[in-house]
Design a protein around this motif. Structure first.
Motif, PDB file in Angstrom:
ATOM      1  N   UNK A 166      61.281 127.151  62.184  1.00  0.00           N
ATOM      2  CA  UNK A 166      59.881 127.392  61.829  1.00  0.00           C
ATOM      3  C   UNK A 166      59.203 126.066  61.516  1.00  0.00           C
ATOM      4  N   UNK A 167      58.228 125.718  62.340  1.00  0.00           N
ATOM      5  CA  UNK A 167      57.414 124.524  62.085  1.00  0.00           C
ATOM      6  C   UNK A 167      56.361 124.852  61.040  1.00  0.00           C
ATOM      7  N   UNK A 168      56.022 123.874  60.240  1.00  0.00           N
ATOM      8  CA  UNK A 168      54.925 124.056  59.302  1.00  0.00           C
ATOM      9  C   UNK A 168      53.596 124.092  60.056  1.00  0.00           C
ATOM     10  N   UNK A 169      52.657 124.840  59.541  1.00  0.00           N
ATOM     11  CA  UNK A 169      51.277 124.743  60.006  1.00  0.00           C
ATOM     12  C   UNK A 169      50.691 123.513  59.320  1.00  0.00           C
ATOM     13  N   UNK A 170      50.420 122.433  60.058  1.00  0.00           N
ATOM     14  CA  UNK A 170      50.014 121.177  59.406  1.00  0.00           C
ATOM     15  C   UNK A 170      48.787 121.307  58.526  1.00  0.00           C
TER      16      UNK A 170
ATOM     17  N   UNK B 113      54.210 114.663  62.263  1.00  0.00           N
ATOM     18  CA  UNK B 113      55.327 113.797  62.644  1.00  0.00           C
ATOM     19  C   UNK B 113      56.641 114.364  62.116  1.00  0.00           C
ATOM     20  N   UNK B 114      56.631 114.822  60.870  1.00  0.00           N
ATOM     21  CA  UNK B 114      57.844 115.413  60.293  1.00  0.00           C
ATOM     22  C   UNK B 114      58.274 116.654  61.075  1.00  0.00           C
ATOM     23  N   UNK B 115      57.302 117.456  61.517  1.00  0.00           N
ATOM     24  CA  UNK B 115      57.613 118.659  62.292  1.00  0.00           C
ATOM     25  C   UNK B 115      58.310 118.303  63.599  1.00  0.00           C
ATOM     26  N   UNK B 116      57.815 117.251  64.255  1.00  0.00           N
ATOM     27  CA  UNK B 116      58.414 116.832  65.528  1.00  0.00           C
ATOM     28  C   UNK B 116      59.863 116.396  65.319  1.00  0.00           C
TER      29      UNK B 116
ATOM     30  N   UNK C 110      77.829 138.597  77.081  1.00  0.00           N
ATOM     31  CA  UNK C 110      78.501 137.820  76.065  1.00  0.00           C
ATOM     32  C   UNK C 110      79.828 137.291  76.577  1.00  0.00           C
ATOM     33  N   UNK C 111      80.130 136.053  76.163  1.00  0.00           N
ATOM     34  CA  UNK C 111      81.359 135.401  76.571  1.00  0.00           C
ATOM     35  C   UNK C 111      81.924 134.665  75.382  1.00  0.00           C
ATOM     36  N   UNK C 112      83.243 134.605  75.247  1.00  0.00           N
ATOM     37  CA  UNK C 112      83.843 133.895  74.130  1.00  0.00           C
ATOM     38  C   UNK C 112      83.423 134.527  72.824  1.00  0.00           C
ATOM     39  N   UNK C 113      82.804 133.728  71.962  1.00  0.00           N
ATOM     40  CA  UNK C 113      82.330 134.233  70.674  1.00  0.00           C
ATOM     41  C   UNK C 113      81.022 135.006  70.807  1.00  0.00           C
ATOM     42  N   UNK C 114      80.302 134.867  71.933  1.00  0.00           N
ATOM     43  CA  UNK C 114      79.064 135.606  72.087  1.00  0.00           C
ATOM     44  C   UNK C 114      77.946 134.753  72.638  1.00  0.00           C
ATOM     45  N   UNK C 115      76.730 135.125  72.277  1.00  0.00           N
ATOM     46  CA  UNK C 115      75.548 134.462  72.801  1.00  0.00           C
ATOM     47  C   UNK C 115      74.722 133.875  71.671  1.00  0.00           C
ATOM     48  N   UNK C 116      73.781 133.017  72.060  1.00  0.00           N
ATOM     49  CA  UNK C 116      72.898 132.386  71.076  1.00  0.00           C
ATOM     50  C   UNK C 116      71.548 132.117  71.712  1.00  0.00           C
ATOM     51  N   UNK C 117      70.510 132.146  70.894  1.00  0.00           N
ATOM     52  CA  UNK C 117      69.160 131.822  71.357  1.00  0.00           C
ATOM     53  C   UNK C 117      68.413 131.155  70.216  1.00  0.00           C
ATOM     54  N   UNK C 118      67.558 130.218  70.568  1.00  0.00           N
ATOM     55  CA  UNK C 118      66.747 129.507  69.580  1.00  0.00           C
ATOM     56  C   UNK C 118      65.287 129.871  69.768  1.00  0.00           C
ATOM     57  N   UNK C 119      64.672 130.367  68.698  1.00  0.00           N
ATOM     58  CA  UNK C 119      63.244 130.672  68.686  1.00  0.00           C
ATOM     59  C   UNK C 119      62.538 129.649  67.804  1.00  0.00           C
ATOM     60  N   UNK C 120      61.430 129.105  68.304  1.00  0.00           N
ATOM     61  CA  UNK C 120      60.636 128.144  67.535  1.00  0.00           C
ATOM     62  C   UNK C 120      59.244 128.714  67.358  1.00  0.00           C
ATOM     63  N   UNK C 121      58.789 128.789  66.115  1.00  0.00           N
ATOM     64  CA  UNK C 121      57.441 129.269  65.850  1.00  0.00           C
ATOM     65  C   UNK C 121      56.837 128.523  64.676  1.00  0.00           C
TER      66      UNK C 121
ATOM     67  N   UNK D  10      54.593 128.561  61.113  1.00  0.00           N
ATOM     68  CA  UNK D  10      54.195 129.430  60.012  1.00  0.00           C
ATOM     69  C   UNK D  10      54.926 129.068  58.740  1.00  0.00           C
ATOM     70  N   UNK D  11      55.057 130.042  57.853  1.00  0.00           N
ATOM     71  CA  UNK D  11      55.805 129.879  56.607  1.00  0.00           C
ATOM     72  C   UNK D  11      57.231 130.335  56.849  1.00  0.00           C
ATOM     73  N   UNK D  12      58.215 129.496  56.535  1.00  0.00           N
ATOM     74  CA  UNK D  12      59.595 129.801  56.887  1.00  0.00           C
ATOM     75  C   UNK D  12      60.080 131.109  56.279  1.00  0.00           C
ATOM     76  N   UNK D  13      59.845 131.316  54.989  1.00  0.00           N
ATOM     77  CA  UNK D  13      60.332 132.534  54.347  1.00  0.00           C
ATOM     78  C   UNK D  13      59.744 133.778  55.014  1.00  0.00           C
ATOM     79  N   UNK D  14      58.441 133.732  55.319  1.00  0.00           N
ATOM     80  CA  UNK D  14      57.795 134.879  55.960  1.00  0.00           C
ATOM     81  C   UNK D  14      58.391 135.146  57.336  1.00  0.00           C
TER      82      UNK D  14
END
Length: 295
Positions: free
Chosen positions: A38-42, A69-72, A98-109, A111-115
């Motif tokens: 989760x990137x901060x909303x600058x 800059x910190x977000x990048x 799924x293979x081995x231990x399984x699958x993975x995906x990265x989502x980038x958005x 906002x507020x991290x906790x939310x």
């Protein structure tokens, strides 16, 4: 079993242990790990940080540039850590077969991290999160917000992760609904554990301490119930003399060589701000193993 596990990828050095703990929580079965950065909303972050303390727009503008800059940097670090971990853990990137231990995906958005963790966590089987951010202290506010909001089990990683979470599972038991819910969501661990210890701390069953006697009686009932799922379940009483209950529990957990601690999230009040009472705060600050919680 936990087939869909959500975990944050923050870009901090502490991420690796969160990733390792999440993989261990899959218990060796093919699992999908959903990484979330989760990137901060600058603008929102700059306004919140500046408050009324900055005169004019120049100071806020400079702050926005710094946050951007910190977000990048943080996103690049998170992507690199994600890629390296998937490669060494035999995780297939994507949501396909799924293979081995399984699958993975990265989502980038943004906002507020906790939310964002709460929003995504409500539809996951399990959420795994770290206690620290960088070299700082335990982020109790962040942990409490996520625990209260997700309505799902929260596995809080430690500074290290045992090779297996299933060697010795300790349940910190009190006769409360929160503790009962924690036990319910921990059943994938409890049923497969080599040993399960149901611990009560300072719950001496004496005529003058009826509430404590109630916890002891319910502990024994819980042991009887869990023994139907796992033959290696035992009661463990931790006497409390002059020390703090949290310290006594942590010492007993260490003596038992526990690999996972299960406990409810509760405090001494009805307000949300009181969910992490002094006992819970001390345990989270001192536990050397992952802690599974439910509120």
């Amino acid at each position: 079993m936990f087939k869909h596990i959500l975990l944050p990828a923050t870009g901090d050095a502490s991420d690796d242990m969160v990733f390792t703990t999440a993989l261990a929580a899959g218990l060796g079965a093919p699992t999908h790990l959903a990484f979330l950065h989760v990137r901060q909303d600058p603008i929102a972050a700059a306004v919140g940080m500046a408050g009324g303390g900055m005169d004019g727009g120049y100071g806020v503008s400079m702050l926005i540039e710094t946050i951007e800059r910190d977000d990048v940097v943080a996103e690049a670090a998170a992507r690199a850590a994600f890629g390296a971990f998937c490669a060494k853990s035999d995780l297939v990137v994507g949501a396909g077969s799924q293979s081995g231990h399984g699958t993975a995906a990265l989502t980038v958005e943004t906002g507020a991290e906790s939310a964002s963790l709460i929003e995504h966590g409500r539809t996951a089987d399990l959420v795994v999160i770290g206690r620290l951010r960088g070299m700082g202290e335990v982020e109790l506010g962040r942990l409490q917000d996520v625990l209260c909001g997700i309505g799902r089990p929260l596995l809080i990683a430690a500074d290290s992760c045992p090779t297996s979470l299933l060697d010795t599972v300790v349940i910190a038991w009190k006769d409360t609904a929160e503790a009962a819910r924690a036990v319910a969501v921990a059943m994938p661990f409890i049923t497969r554990a080599l040993r399960v210890l149901v611990m009560t701390v300072g719950e001496e069953a004496s005529p003058e301490s009826a509430p404590n006697a109630l916890s002891v009686a319910s502990r024994d009932r819980l042991v009887a119930t869990l023994s139907r799922h796992n033959a290696n379940v035992q009661a463990w009483h931790v006497p409390l003399d002059d020390g703090a209950a949290a310290d006594a529990l942590l010492a007993a957990v260490a003596d038992a060589r526990a690999t996972l601690l299960v406990m409810g999230g509760y405090g001494h009040g009805q307000l949300r701000e009181m969910v992490f009472g002094g006992f819970t705060r001390s345990v989270l600050g001192g536990a050397a193993i992952p802690v599974l919680m439910m509120h």
